[in-house]
Motif scaffolding. Structure first.
Motif, mmCIF file in Angstrom:
data_model
loop_
_atom_site.group_PDB
_atom_site.id
_atom_site.type_symbol
_atom_site.label_atom_id
_atom_site.label_comp_id
_atom_site.label_asym_id
_atom_site.label_seq_id
_atom_site.Cartn_x
_atom_site.Cartn_y
_atom_site.Cartn_z
ATOM 1 N N TYR A 134 0.801 -1.228 0.000
ATOM 2 C CA TYR A 134 0.000 0.000 0.000
ATOM 3 C C TYR A 134 0.836 1.281 0.000
ATOM 4 C CZ TYR A 134 -3.805 -3.230 0.648
ATOM 5 O OH TYR A 134 -4.695 -4.262 0.458
ATOM 6 N N TRP A 135 2.157 1.161 0.017
ATOM 7 C CA TRP A 135 2.995 2.352 -0.027
ATOM 8 C C TRP A 135 2.730 3.208 -1.272
ATOM 9 C CZ3 TRP A 135 5.547 5.512 2.893
ATOM 10 C CH2 TRP A 135 6.494 6.380 2.355
ATOM 11 N N PRO A 136 2.505 2.637 -2.461
ATOM 12 C CA PRO A 136 2.267 3.490 -3.635
ATOM 13 C C PRO A 136 0.987 4.313 -3.567
ATOM 14 C CG PRO A 136 2.968 1.305 -4.324
ATOM 15 C CD PRO A 136 2.657 1.214 -2.864
ATOM 16 N N VAL A 137 0.034 3.971 -2.696
ATOM 17 C CA VAL A 137 -1.268 4.651 -2.726
ATOM 18 C C VAL A 137 -1.534 5.540 -1.514
ATOM 19 C CG1 VAL A 137 -2.342 2.923 -4.204
ATOM 20 C CG2 VAL A 137 -2.423 2.623 -1.720
ATOM 21 N N CYS A 138 -0.619 5.626 -0.570
ATOM 22 C CA CYS A 138 -0.857 6.500 0.582
ATOM 23 C C CYS A 138 0.439 6.731 1.334
ATOM 24 C CB CYS A 138 -1.913 5.919 1.524
ATOM 25 S SG CYS A 138 -1.380 4.455 2.449
ATOM 26 N N ARG A 139 0.416 7.761 2.182
ATOM 27 C CA ARG A 139 1.532 8.023 3.075
ATOM 28 C C ARG A 139 1.077 8.105 4.526
ATOM 29 N NH1 ARG A 139 3.476 6.634 -0.872
ATOM 30 N NH2 ARG A 139 5.159 7.547 -2.111
ATOM 31 N N VAL A 140 -0.238 8.045 4.736
ATOM 32 C CA VAL A 140 -0.802 8.076 6.085
ATOM 33 C C VAL A 140 -1.750 6.893 6.224
ATOM 34 C CG1 VAL A 140 -1.902 9.514 7.849
ATOM 35 C CG2 VAL A 140 -0.784 10.606 5.888
ATOM 36 N N VAL A 141 -1.629 6.151 7.318
ATOM 37 C CA VAL A 141 -2.497 4.994 7.560
ATOM 38 C C VAL A 141 -3.336 5.264 8.807
ATOM 39 C CG1 VAL A 141 -2.651 2.510 7.895
ATOM 40 C CG2 VAL A 141 -0.737 3.471 6.619
ATOM 41 N N ARG A 142 -4.598 4.962 8.680
ATOM 42 C CA ARG A 142 -5.532 5.087 9.810
ATOM 43 C C ARG A 142 -5.941 3.685 10.230
ATOM 44 N NH1 ARG A 142 -11.333 5.511 9.884
ATOM 45 N NH2 ARG A 142 -11.961 6.380 11.899
ATOM 46 N N ASP A 143 -5.616 3.319 11.469
ATOM 47 C CA ASP A 143 -5.862 1.955 11.932
ATOM 48 C C ASP A 143 -7.063 1.901 12.870
ATOM 49 O OD1 ASP A 143 -5.295 -0.830 12.333
ATOM 50 O OD2 ASP A 143 -4.617 -0.284 14.341
ATOM 51 N N TYR A 144 -7.916 0.902 12.663
ATOM 52 C CA TYR A 144 -9.021 0.628 13.585
ATOM 53 C C TYR A 144 -8.474 -0.249 14.715
ATOM 54 C CZ TYR A 144 -11.933 2.299 9.742
ATOM 55 O OH TYR A 144 -12.492 3.066 8.748
ATOM 56 N N HIS A 145 -8.302 0.342 15.878
ATOM 57 C CA HIS A 145 -7.604 -0.289 17.004
ATOM 58 C C HIS A 145 -8.616 -0.649 18.099
ATOM 59 C CE1 HIS A 145 -3.839 -0.524 19.597
ATOM 60 N NE2 HIS A 145 -4.807 -0.612 20.493
ATOM 61 N N PRO A 146 -8.967 -1.931 18.243
ATOM 62 C CA PRO A 146 -9.974 -2.314 19.248
ATOM 63 C C PRO A 146 -9.421 -2.227 20.672
ATOM 64 C CG PRO A 146 -9.755 -3.970 17.500
ATOM 65 C CD PRO A 146 -8.565 -3.071 17.411
ATOM 66 N N VAL A 147 -9.999 -1.355 21.481
ATOM 67 C CA VAL A 147 -9.579 -1.221 22.879
ATOM 68 C C VAL A 147 -9.807 -2.532 23.633
ATOM 69 C CG1 VAL A 147 -10.043 0.020 25.045
ATOM 70 C CG2 VAL A 147 -9.956 1.266 22.867
ATOM 71 N N LYS A 148 -10.827 -3.267 23.218
ATOM 72 C CA LYS A 148 -11.122 -4.555 23.855
ATOM 73 C C LYS A 148 -9.929 -5.502 23.755
ATOM 74 C CE LYS A 148 -14.080 -7.703 25.551
ATOM 75 N NZ LYS A 148 -14.684 -7.613 26.884
ATOM 76 N N TRP A 149 -9.191 -5.449 22.652
ATOM 77 C CA TRP A 149 -8.006 -6.289 22.525
ATOM 78 C C TRP A 149 -6.988 -5.965 23.615
ATOM 79 C CZ3 TRP A 149 -6.219 -6.717 16.705
ATOM 80 C CH2 TRP A 149 -7.277 -7.256 15.942
ATOM 81 N N ASP A 150 -6.857 -4.682 23.911
ATOM 82 C CA ASP A 150 -5.855 -4.249 24.890
ATOM 83 C C ASP A 150 -6.270 -4.545 26.329
ATOM 84 O OD1 ASP A 150 -4.171 -3.256 22.937
ATOM 85 O OD2 ASP A 150 -4.962 -1.215 23.066
ATOM 86 N N LEU A 151 -7.541 -4.317 26.656
ATOM 87 C CA LEU A 151 -7.975 -4.387 28.049
ATOM 88 C C LEU A 151 -8.663 -5.692 28.419
ATOM 89 C CD1 LEU A 151 -9.273 -0.744 28.590
ATOM 90 C CD2 LEU A 151 -7.058 -1.729 29.217
ATOM 91 N N GLY A 152 -9.129 -6.434 27.458
ATOM 92 C CA GLY A 152 -9.757 -7.716 27.761
ATOM 93 C C GLY A 152 -10.959 -7.569 28.677
ATOM 94 N N GLU A 153 -11.041 -8.433 29.683
ATOM 95 C CA GLU A 153 -12.205 -8.469 30.573
ATOM 96 C C GLU A 153 -12.060 -7.574 31.795
ATOM 97 O OE1 GLU A 153 -14.901 -10.021 29.620
ATOM 98 O OE2 GLU A 153 -13.813 -10.675 27.819
#
Length: 436
Positions: free
Chosen positions: A50-69
């Protein structure tokens, strides 16, 4: 007052053919290398592809992955509690040269915070300390506080916004803070109204909006071309820019989602998406590039295509990728062509701007002495030629029509008589390099 504002906006749209500027803007626009973005998602994003089509990436980052239960216990960074290693993921993007904006998606946490104020503050502070500029893994420039947090009412969103922004400011003052999807007016399921930001002017740095050129809603979901004045695409974005100018001057606005579905498949005639209508691959390519050009003219700071990849599913938002099963679509080649040409350029001025007579925008180089680039297209004559004629002082170096399926741009030869230039334009933009 609201009626008067809408009347003024409508008059501006009529005057300019759809995007609300009656006079030239003088504020310097960003260079395209800092402007063109793409929505990605964690482990599936491929930096080299994807380097040829952008220079900025926006990531969908699930907080649930980080904090769990247990939201009261922070992760053992760089690992999320589900063992995703953010240092490897964001580190690989950063190493390629991408600027990264992380969208903290906390909808799944709306009923699981043990102490929302305390836990959201601690989490955001810790994330900023570790992953922001100057941190141990200094890969993330911007944190977005929610994506489309409709499961939080306005009061609860303000509560988490205040807690997280306080944590980020204390944890890493160099990290930028962006809002969730914001629109002027009342909050709805997929966005918050601008009223939720009252009194928070010092708590955020960027306003974000998601917009799609939807001409027919459920169950059809048909999208139109970006300049279409009958769809609330450019007009809604322009309204947020007006609101920004009045209430949060100098804060940049990002279009953090826009795009068009294009699939090779037809929906199941007996399924829930039976009436769904997509765009063609060629329309997706043209309309994405034209949107970027118009956003640059409007004064948008960054714009992010939704989405990076799709699996060719014939339903809403499931066929919007620049790649299809990681194979480049025409849209991929078109955006790559645009970025390669304009990466060291910024919007300069309007030469022509009309639904009837077409569009000509000038883009100026970062370095003095380089040629200017004119972008030429017609919004309503997608598949037929339209002759453009205008006065131009300068030497034409080359002209190209937007690349197609094979990624190769089509060379053109403008007709020049004296100081008058003629060129045939289509729905696919043409770039003309001119030395002055």
């Amino acid at each position: 007052m609201m009626y008067l504002r809408l009347l003024i906006l409508a008059l501006l749209l009529v005057v300019t053919g759809g995007h609300g500027h009656a006079e030239e803007e003088t504020k310097e626009r960003p260079l395209f290398r800092d402007f063109v973005g793409l929505c990605g998602h964690t482990v599936n994003f491929k930096p080299d592809l994807y380097w040829p089509v952008c220079r900025v990436v926006r990531d969908y980052h699930p907080v649930k992955w980080d904090l769990g239960e247990d939201s009261s216990k922070l992760p053992e960074w760089p690992f999320a509690k589900n063992r995703v290693d953010w240092s490897k993921i964001y580190g690989s993007w950063h190493a390629k040269g991408f600027k990264i904006s992380v969208c903290l998606m906390f909808d799944e946490m709306h009923e699981e915070w043990k102490d929302l104020d305390k836990d959201a503050y601690a989490y955001a502070k810790s994330f900023a300390e570790h992953f922001g500029p100057g941190g141990k893994w200094p890969y993330v420039e911007t944190v977005e506080l929610g994506n489309e947090p409709g499961l939080y009412d306005d009061a609860k969103y303000r509560k988490i916004f205040e807690a997280m922004s306080r944590g980020i400011r204390e944890g890493n003052p160099l990290m930028k803070i962006a809002t969730c999807n914001i629109e002027v007016g009342e909050s709805k399921r997929y966005w918050k109204g601008t009223g939720v930001l009252a009194g928070f002017e010092d708590k955020y740095d960027v306003l974000r909006i998601h917009r799609y050129a939807i001409a027919e809603q459920w169950p059809v979901w048909r999208r139109s071309y970006p300049e279409d004045p009958q769809v609330p695409f450019l007009s809604a974005i322009q309204e947020l820019l007006h609101w920004r100018d009045e209430h949060a001057p100098d804060k940049p606005v990002w279009v953090s989602e826009f795009g068009w579905d294009s699939s090779t498949k037809k929906p199941d005639p007996k399924g829930e998406w039976s009436k769904w209508v997509d765009s063609t691959d060629e329309e997706q390519a043209r309309w994405l590039v034209r949107s970027f050009l118009i956003f640059a003219r409007m004064g948008i700071d960054k714009a992010f295509v939704y989405f990076f990849n799709d699996e060719d599913e014939p339903k809403l938002h499931a066929a919007s990728g620049l790649t299809r099963n990681y194979q480049p679509k025409p849209a991929y080649h078109a955006v790559a062509w645009m970025l390669e040409a304009l990466k060291d350029y910024r919007f300069s001025k309007v030469i022509r701007e009309s639904l009837e007579d077409g569009y000509i925008y000038e883009f100026a180089p970062e370095k003095d002495g380089e040629p200017v680039i004119l972008a030429v297209w017609h919004a309503t004559k997608e598949n037929e030629g339209h002759e453009f004629e205008w006065e131009e002082a300068g030497k034409v170096l080359k002209a190209e029509r937007m690349s197609g399926e094979d990624g190769e741009a089509v060379g053109l030869s403008p007709s020049i008589k004296g100081s008058t230039m003629k060129i045939e334009g289509w729905g696919a933009p043409v770039f003309v390099w001119i030395q002055r």
